[in-house]
Enzyme design. Structure first.
Site, PDB file in Angstrom:
ATOM      1  N   GLU A 145       0.874  -1.175   0.000  1.00 54.17           N
ATOM      2  CA  GLU A 145       0.000   0.000   0.000  1.00 54.17           C
ATOM      3  C   GLU A 145       0.904   1.215   0.000  1.00 54.17           C
ATOM      4  O   GLU A 145       1.473   1.585   1.015  1.00 54.17           O
ATOM      5  CB  GLU A 145      -0.915   0.010   1.229  1.00 54.17           C
ATOM      6  CG  GLU A 145      -1.852   1.210   1.250  1.00 54.17           C
ATOM      7  CD  GLU A 145      -2.557   1.363   2.579  1.00 54.17           C
ATOM      8  OE1 GLU A 145      -2.581   2.502   3.096  1.00 54.17           O
ATOM      9  OE2 GLU A 145      -3.065   0.357   3.102  1.00 54.17           O
ATOM     10  N   CYS A 195      -1.540   9.248   2.787  1.00 49.22           N
ATOM     11  CA  CYS A 195      -1.317   8.675   1.458  1.00 49.22           C
ATOM     12  C   CYS A 195      -2.441   8.996   0.475  1.00 49.22           C
ATOM     13  O   CYS A 195      -2.230   8.990  -0.732  1.00 49.22           O
ATOM     14  CB  CYS A 195      -1.128   7.160   1.548  1.00 49.22           C
ATOM     15  SG  CYS A 195      -2.538   6.265   2.247  1.00 49.22           S
TER      16      CYS A 195
END
Length: 340
Positions: free
Chosen positions: A75, A109
């Protein structure tokens, strides 16, 4: 086993202590340490390895896992774009883009990294985003709602990016309504900064910012905006603001990203059906969300138990020499064997 980043050493120490206090180490163990510990950790023969962090570090994780053929879920991040269509609700788009960039000082993110707005609406969006950030953060020092950058390295990197952009003549708008002494290197406080139409070759236009910097690009045609998005690696998220379904469909079909939100931010990451993750440079694999998350950490192992056919299949494990046995085998299996 969980290895916490060396960049959050204090949080790692607290978590390690609490986990050891409440859970048996055979269930969950927290490991702390510097980069050498991380390297050793990722090189162990895991059944499954999950890493969340930067894309360049993700490459190193894959290299460490390769000798053991360890399956890896990554991720990562990337430059998440927000593309604003001409018919978008300006107030809504400006508010959501500003707030998404400001969360944890842009150190999330899924934050918007840059925005693309119609050329004839550029000044309006600059004013609206500036006002949103001014209202949300009238002060920086001693403000519990405002986050410092995670470490000195991050502070120096963002400073260098902005210095380069300034030297190149980029229009930089610093949002500092209380006229505080900023940036503050000791406290690692960096004011929100808007970079207007920076040269695509500059670091501010190339690198994931992961900090309080938002680039705003203007476009004349949708093809031009899509082309700019596609000059970057595939992002973890892409945000679209507008109502024109034809234009929305064009963006969806001509770009690639981990997930997309239309007139919203982040919500796709909570999908229990699809899970959450990136594609290409922004990651691989899905592991969040209900059944999909369970399956990501499971190995569907097939087990076959033979029944009455056992007496027939056992003879297929040895060479067949009798012609009558060959005929019986062909009829049973529905195949034709040659003389060999």
């Amino acid at each position: 086993m969980l290895k916490i980043s060396e960049f959050t050493s204090e949080a790692a120490t607290v978590l390690q202590r609490l986990v050891a206090q409440y859970l048996d180490p055979s269930v969950l163990t927290v490991v702390t340490g510097e980069a050498d510990v991380s390297a050793a950790f990722s090189a162990l023969p895991w059944d499954k390895f999950v890493f969340t962090g930067g894309s360049e570090t993700g490459k190193k994780i894959l290299a460490s896992a390769a000798p053991n053929l360890t399956p890896v879920i990554l991720e990562l991040g990337g430059k998440n774009p927000a593309i604003v269509l001409p018919d978008a609700d300006k107030a809504l788009a400006a508010k959501k883009i500003a707030r998404s960039r400001s969360g944890n000082s842009g150190q999330i993110c899924l934050d918007t990294d840059y925005a693309l707005v119609p050329k004839n609406q550029l000044n309006d969006y600059i004013d609206r985003i500036t006002q949103e950030l001014t209202t949300a953060f009238p002060t920086y020092h001693n403000n519990p709602e405002f986050s410092a950058l995670i470490n000195d390295g991050a502070f120096k990197r963002i400073s260098a990016v902005l210095d380069e952009a300034k030297r190149a003549g980029t229009t930089l708008i610093t949002i500092n309504p209380n006229r505080e002494e900023m940036p503050d290197a000791q406290a690692r406080l960096m004011p929100f900064t808007l970079a207007i139409n920076p040269d695509p070759k500059l670091r501010v236009a190339q690198e994931e910012m992961f900090g309080p910097v938002l680039s705003i690009f203007s476009y004349e045609t949708l093809d031009e905006a899509i082309s700019l998005i596609n000059t970057h690696e595939k992002s973890l998220a892409l945000y679209i603001f507008g109502q024109n379904q034809r234009q929305i469909d064009q963006i969806l079909s001509q770009t690639s990203s981990g997930g997309v939100d239309i007139n919203e931010l982040f919500f796709h990451a909570g999908s229990h059906e699809m899970g959450f993750g990136g594609v290409g440079y922004s990651g691989m694999g899905r592991y969040k969300g209900g059944k999909l998350g369970f399956e990501a950490f499971s190995n569907p192992k097939s087990v076959y138990k033979q029944g009455r056919l056992a007496k027939f299949t056992s003879r297929f494990m040895v060479p067949i020499h009798n012609p009558r046995d060959v005929d019986q085998y062909q009829r049973l299996m529905g195949i034709h064997l040659n003389n060999h």
